[in-house]
Design an enzyme around this catalytic site. Structure first.
Site, mmCIF file in Angstrom:
data_model
loop_
_atom_site.group_PDB
_atom_site.id
_atom_site.type_symbol
_atom_site.label_atom_id
_atom_site.label_comp_id
_atom_site.label_asym_id
_atom_site.label_seq_id
_atom_site.Cartn_x
_atom_site.Cartn_y
_atom_site.Cartn_z
ATOM 1 N N ASN A 179 2.809 29.879 -0.902
ATOM 2 C CA ASN A 179 1.674 30.048 0.001
ATOM 3 C C ASN A 179 2.073 29.824 1.455
ATOM 4 O OD1 ASN A 179 0.292 30.224 -2.421
ATOM 5 N ND2 ASN A 179 -1.347 28.850 -1.786
ATOM 6 N N VAL A 180 1.651 30.749 2.319
ATOM 7 C CA VAL A 180 1.882 30.618 3.762
ATOM 8 C C VAL A 180 0.584 30.961 4.477
ATOM 9 C CG1 VAL A 180 3.192 31.405 5.768
ATOM 10 C CG2 VAL A 180 4.307 31.272 3.531
ATOM 11 N N THR A 238 -0.723 28.506 7.544
ATOM 12 C CA THR A 238 -0.735 27.880 8.864
ATOM 13 C C THR A 238 0.192 28.591 9.845
ATOM 14 O OG1 THR A 238 -1.231 25.741 7.868
ATOM 15 C CG2 THR A 238 -0.353 25.720 10.104
ATOM 16 N N HIS A 287 -0.661 20.783 3.356
ATOM 17 C CA HIS A 287 -1.369 21.878 4.016
ATOM 18 C C HIS A 287 -1.378 21.639 5.525
ATOM 19 C CE1 HIS A 287 -3.572 22.136 -0.006
ATOM 20 N NE2 HIS A 287 -2.919 23.266 0.119
ATOM 21 N N ASP A 331 -8.435 31.499 -2.465
ATOM 22 C CA ASP A 331 -7.620 30.284 -2.413
ATOM 23 C C ASP A 331 -8.507 29.040 -2.317
ATOM 24 O OD1 ASP A 331 -5.149 28.950 -2.292
ATOM 25 O OD2 ASP A 331 -5.155 28.950 -0.097
#
Length: 281
Positions: free
Chosen positions: A229-230, A232, A179, A81
């Site tokens: 996208n995960v 955090t 983000h 990523d």
């Protein structure tokens, strides 16, 4: 099976859903993410930053993903990523990663195209999928901070040219997510996403998925988002539970007593997210 981003996103397109892409922040998280996907009967994308890949070891990550994909009969993608350095991307491909992302989003459009094309050329020779980003997503990713004044939504016409020139398999779009956002939720520019979807025909990707409102997940999937996208939320969940356990338990207790509750937290987050990403009516 151990497979590519292109293949799992093709299935997501056919079923009008998104595939969860979960950042593993240590080696312990990795099996839990895959097992949660097994329980939900869906493919899964394991993501690492360059920092995490170098910390754990690229080949260690590849070996675990391959062995678990075979053991559980699940499609697993291992994805690098937000890589900005060609040498880091090449290192991951050579080690066996099945997907990479070149992040040239901070570059002028022409430089982003040139950098992405270079990555695509090497990746395709090795059967590896490529994601790229156009526009600038705000927030913090692996220690890199993008100030809100520098955030730039993806331009639909630039996206047409970018996809045509590069031959990428998936495009990460900037439509208002950030983000590292977890204390609040973002306001997505649905109109911009719709405009992008109308002019390009490859899978679209949302970064900063932790900050997306649950009621907005279905909306963006119906507008072409195929990879979510995960990162955090997993990191925060792990750290909160770890602090609770280490504060409570004695120093000489087995470390499993501190780590297993953290893994249970990861399981819960991943299963809940995947269930949302299935986009069931």
């Amino acid at each position: 099976m151990y497979t590519t981003l292109k293949e799992v996103l093709k299935e997501a397109e056919n079923l009008n859903m998104a595939i969860g892409a979960f950042n593993t922040h240590n080696l312990e998280m990795l099996p839990s993410i895959i097992k949660a996907a097994v329980n939900q009967r869906t493919p899964v994308i394991i993501q690492t930053s360059c920092g995490t890949a170098n910390y754990i070891g690229h080949k260690n990550l590849v070996s675990v993903c391959k062995s678990m994909a075979e053991q559980y009969g699940i499609d697993v993608v291992l994805h690098l990523d937000h890589a900005k350095d060609y040498d880091e991307i090449r290192k991951a491909i050579d080690a066996g990663y099945s997907s990479v992302m070149f992040d040239g989003s901070s570059l002028p459009l022409k430089d982003n195209i040139l950098g992405t094309k270079r990555v695509v050329e090497y990746a395709k020779k090795n059967g590896v999928s490529v994601e790229a980003e156009l526009g600038t997503v705000g927030g913090t990713e692996d220690g890199v901070v993008v100030d809100q004044k520098d955030v730039c939504y993806t331009d639909p016409q630039d996206a047409v040219e970018f996809v045509k020139q590069t031959g990428i398999d998936a495009l990460a779009v900037a439509i208002g997510t950030n983000h590292g956002q977890y204390k609040s939720k973002t306001n997505i520019n649905f109109e911009r996403l719709k405009e992008i979807k109308e002019v390009i025909d490859i899978p679209l990707v949302i970064h900063g998925g932790t900050g997306v409102k649950e009621e907005d997940v279905k909306k963006v999937i119906n507008l072409g988002i195929r990879k979510f996208n995960v990162g955090t939320e997993l990191l925060v969940g792990w750290n909160k539970k770890a602090k609770e356990c280490y504060d409570k338990n004695k120093e000489n207790i087995s470390n499993r007593e501190n780590v297993v509750p953290c893994l249970n937290t990861i399981d819960e987050i991943v299963e809940r997210k995947i269930n949302l990403f299935k986009n069931i009516k």
